[in-house]
Design a protein around this motif. Structure first.
Motif, PDB file in Angstrom:
ATOM      1  N   PRO A 221       0.732  -1.184  -0.085  1.00 51.14           N
ATOM      2  CA  PRO A 221       0.022   0.033   0.156  1.00 51.14           C
ATOM      3  C   PRO A 221       0.747   1.205   0.013  1.00 51.14           C
ATOM      4  N   ALA A 222       0.246   2.490  -0.246  1.00 51.62           N
ATOM      5  CA  ALA A 222       1.030   3.551  -0.418  1.00 51.62           C
ATOM      6  C   ALA A 222       0.120   4.685   0.322  1.00 51.62           C
ATOM      7  N   LEU A 223       0.660   5.630   1.169  1.00 50.50           N
ATOM      8  CA  LEU A 223       0.201   6.675   1.630  1.00 50.50           C
ATOM      9  C   LEU A 223       0.689   7.996   1.017  1.00 50.50           C
ATOM     10  N   ILE A 224      -0.204   8.636   0.307  1.00 52.65           N
ATOM     11  CA  ILE A 224       0.321   9.693  -0.720  1.00 52.65           C
ATOM     12  C   ILE A 224      -0.127  11.114  -0.133  1.00 52.65           C
ATOM     13  N   THR A 225       0.916  11.658   0.319  1.00 55.77           N
ATOM     14  CA  THR A 225       0.861  12.828   0.879  1.00 55.77           C
ATOM     15  C   THR A 225       0.353  14.072   0.037  1.00 55.77           C
ATOM     16  N   LEU A 226      -0.552  14.851   0.427  1.00 59.02           N
ATOM     17  CA  LEU A 226      -0.997  15.936  -0.594  1.00 59.02           C
ATOM     18  C   LEU A 226      -0.593  17.287  -0.255  1.00 59.02           C
TER      19      LEU A 226
END
Length: 405
Positions: A221-226
């Protein structure tokens, strides 16, 4: 059982020079490029926002963007000026600002836009595409055009017009899973901008990974900071063995994707120390479909083209993004690099149908090539090239196929 529908007259809404079906990255690029080249353009989109997966699908990062000029550069610079660019790897963006920006482009270019409208059926005479039937709140209408460009992602118009296509791996026809993206808020302000998955490594120390995979069958999984602090997109869900061109399967996949989102939120409670007290901020209006039809064109981009970094005399863009295969039957992701390869204009020209181009992930290529060029920076660049070609064909009063050099 079949029902015979009574024959009826269909009103013609309008006649245009270039008709673009689908307003995702490819369709947006196509419409803007054709309009800037002087063509009269009608753009049809089934959703209520321009941008497709960028906006309706909550998809970021903007892969294969920073090595390209044209609309890729324009959008990057415009979003940066609005403090809506940054986040993971400095290629992520705010979806709301993206939607507003795309509206401005379409309005400025004078594009005839129809939202909440589906291109339902092609109008074909002797293998020549004359336009499409559209379906919306006004009922069924026809839009006639000199050139139609299929930017549906799934190649709906091309396939229904009689163009040949392939789906899935060449060996067995199995295709990549779908992903339901989602947005979280409440992320710790000190969470690392480029930290994709340290939280997952902690999670599997607290909960057996086999138990997690039974509910969410994907282990990378990937946590994609905005750009906005405390917000991130999560790419974690995987819905396998559901085909995006089958309505029942697409519906079931959407529901399954949202079920997996709920499970993911439960898992986040176990890693509060790493993430903070995060909460669900937004769900997408559409599930992310990685792969359906690949419309067979005058040139099929091959595995050898990818591996050798082949340059093409009629290149419309160069793909630098690596091959990224979300395994159809396993929880793993299979990625491999290449030296960069060209997408030729010929791959945008379907066989057996005239007055038709494709742009986006439904162009002509192998399973592996598709796994590299399907990202949005390349889809946008393909669309730009398709729009320019369509406008040129209109100006010269020739077919888009005849533009092949």
């Amino acid at each position: 059982m079949n029902i015979v529908r009574k024959a009826c007259e269909i009103p013609v809404r309008n006649r245009t020079e270039v008709l673009v079906v689908g307003a995702g990255p490819a369709g947006f690029g196509t419409a803007v490029s054709a309009a800037r080249a002087g063509a009269k353009v009608t753009l049809v989109e089934q959703g209520g926002l321009l941008g497709g997966m960028w906006t309706l699908g909550l998809l970021s990062p903007f892969f294969d963007n920073q090595n390209k000029d044209g609309l890729n550069r324009e959008l990057r610079e415009a979003l940066r000026a609005r403090d809506a660019w940054g986040g993971l790897w400095d290629i992520s963006f705010d979806q709301c600002e993206m939607a507003l920006l795309l509206d401005e482009y379409v309005s400025k270019c004078g594009i005839d836009l129809l939202l909440y409208t589906m291109g339902s059926e092609p109008i074909v005479e002797d293998s020549v595409l004359k336009g499409i039937y559209i379906q919306n709140k006004s009922g069924t209408q026809a839009v006639l055009a000199d050139v139609v460009i299929d930017c549906t992602g799934d190649g709906d118009i091309a396939a229904r017009s009689g163009a040949p296509f392939e789906i899935g791996r060449e060996s067995d026809g199995v295709f990549q899973p779908m992903t339901m993206m989602f947005k979280i808020g409440g992320l710790r302000p000190d969470y690392g901008r480029d930290d994709l998955r340290s939280w997952y490594d902690v999670l599997i120390q607290k909960l057996p990974e086999a138990e997690i995979l039974a509910d969410i069958p994907y282990n990378n999984p990937a946590l994609i900071t905005l750009p906005r602090k405390g917000e991130a997109l999560i790419q974690w869900t995987h819905v396998k063995r559901s085909l995006g061109t089958v309505a029942d399967e697409l519906t079931a996949a959407t529901l399954e994707g949202r079920r997996q989102v709920r499970r993911a939120l439960e898992c986040f409670k176990l890693v509060k120390e790493q993430l903070g007290d995060v909460y669900l901020l937004d769900l997408p209006s559409m599930i992310g479909v990685r792969e359906t039809r690949r419309i067979t064109g005058e040139y099929v981009i091959s595995d050898d083209d990818v591996k050798s970094g082949r340059k093409q005399p009629d290149a419309v863009c160069r793909v630098q993004f690596g091959v990224d295969i979300h395994e159809p039957e396993k929880p793993e992701q299979n990625c491999w690099q290449h030296p960069g390869f060209d997408i030729p204009y010929r791959s945008l020209v379907p066989l057996k149908v005239e007055n038709l181009l494709t742009a986006g992930r439904c162009i002509s290529g192998s399973f592996a090539a598709h796994a590299a060029y399907r990202v949005t920076g390349d889809c946008l660049a393909m669309g730009e090239a398709a729009g320019r070609a369509a406008a040129r064909a209109v100006r010269r009063k020739c077919s888009v196929r005849s533009l092949i050099g």
